[in-house]
Design a protein around this motif. Structure first.
Motif, PDB file in Angstrom:
ATOM      1  N   PRO A  99      -1.927   1.565  -6.474  1.00 52.20           N
ATOM      2  CA  PRO A  99      -3.133   1.818  -7.283  1.00 52.20           C
ATOM      3  C   PRO A  99      -4.001   0.581  -7.517  1.00 52.20           C
ATOM      4  N   TYR A 100      -3.409  -0.600  -7.506  1.00 47.98           N
ATOM      5  CA  TYR A 100      -4.168  -1.828  -7.730  1.00 47.98           C
ATOM      6  C   TYR A 100      -5.087  -2.150  -6.552  1.00 47.98           C
ATOM      7  N   PHE A 101      -4.836  -1.522  -5.404  1.00 49.08           N
ATOM      8  CA  PHE A 101      -5.579  -1.868  -4.196  1.00 49.08           C
ATOM      9  C   PHE A 101      -6.510  -0.763  -3.710  1.00 49.08           C
ATOM     10  N   GLU A 102      -6.687   0.280  -4.524  1.00 49.17           N
ATOM     11  CA  GLU A 102      -7.640   1.329  -4.155  1.00 49.17           C
ATOM     12  C   GLU A 102      -9.031   0.719  -4.077  1.00 49.17           C
ATOM     13  N   ASN A 103      -9.710   0.979  -2.989  1.00 42.91           N
ATOM     14  CA  ASN A 103     -11.073   0.483  -2.741  1.00 42.91           C
ATOM     15  C   ASN A 103     -11.170  -1.039  -2.674  1.00 42.91           C
TER      16      ASN A 103
ATOM     17  N   LEU B  19       0.811  -1.216   0.000  1.00 44.20           N
ATOM     18  CA  LEU B  19       0.000   0.000   0.000  1.00 44.20           C
ATOM     19  C   LEU B  19       0.846   1.268   0.000  1.00 44.20           C
ATOM     20  N   ALA B  20       2.121   1.157   0.405  1.00 47.20           N
ATOM     21  CA  ALA B  20       3.027   2.300   0.378  1.00 47.20           C
ATOM     22  C   ALA B  20       3.835   2.357  -0.923  1.00 47.20           C
ATOM     23  N   ASP B  21       3.808   1.293  -1.690  1.00 41.41           N
ATOM     24  CA  ASP B  21       4.606   1.175  -2.907  1.00 41.41           C
ATOM     25  C   ASP B  21       3.833   1.793  -4.082  1.00 41.41           C
TER      26      ASP B  21
ATOM     27  N   GLY C 107      -9.199  -8.240 -15.421  1.00 44.19           N
ATOM     28  CA  GLY C 107      -9.601  -6.860 -15.626  1.00 44.19           C
ATOM     29  C   GLY C 107      -8.817  -5.832 -14.828  1.00 44.19           C
ATOM     30  N   HIS C 108      -7.766  -6.258 -14.129  1.00 42.67           N
ATOM     31  CA  HIS C 108      -6.992  -5.317 -13.316  1.00 42.67           C
ATOM     32  C   HIS C 108      -5.707  -4.861 -14.000  1.00 42.67           C
ATOM     33  N   ALA C 109      -5.482  -5.251 -15.237  1.00 44.33           N
ATOM     34  CA  ALA C 109      -4.322  -4.829 -16.016  1.00 44.33           C
ATOM     35  C   ALA C 109      -3.002  -5.101 -15.296  1.00 44.33           C
TER      36      ALA C 109
END
Length: 142
Positions: A56-60, A49-51, A95-97
């Motif tokens: 961005p992959y873990f937003e929401n 989450l700090a990287d 779908g997460h690219a």
């Protein structure tokens, strides 16, 4: 005749007990069992989450659930007593690219967490060898 029957029954019971036994869980123990895996996954997510490569992959995203499922999955990979109850890797990541760079960044964040928690290098390599083929399941093929 009853001695043979008793011996047969004893052999049957031993055989049944052996069939239900787990594989050697030495690798699982090197990771600190479930408590150790939970700490490793918690630390990994602090890193993820700090990287900027992975955050961005873990937003929401439902982080608590993801962490529980990841502990289950790693536990299974390490021959621990767990059962993975999550979705398939392909379905979870579609779908997460996700590309090779993002996958590698998560691996680096995991390695840092394993180092922090004192997991021996050879044990880390064994887990990473089991995780590496999963890239085919999580990569974006669009």
């Amino acid at each position: 005749m009853t001695i043979r029957l008793a011996a047969f029954m004893l052999a049957l019971l031993v055989s049944s007990a052996s069939a239900g036994a787990r594989a050697d869980d030495a690798l699982y123990q090197q990771f600190g069992a479930t408590d150790g895996l939970t700490k490793i996954v918690d630390d990994m997510y602090v890193n993820v989450l700090a990287d900027p490569r992975t955050a961005p992959y873990f937003e929401n995203a439902p982080i608590k659930r993801i962490k529980r499922k990841l502990v289950e999955q790693i536990c299974v990979l390490l021959d621990g007593p767990c059962v993975y109850t999550g979705r398939s890797m392909k379905r979870t990541h579609e779908g997460h690219a996700i590309d090779r760079a993002a996958f590698n960044a998560v691996v680096e964040d995991l390695q840092a967490a394993m180092d922090k928690n004192g997991v021996p290098f050879h044990a880390q390599n064994k887990l990473l060898a089991k995780l590496a083929p999963m890239y085919r399941e999580v990569q974006d093929r669009e």
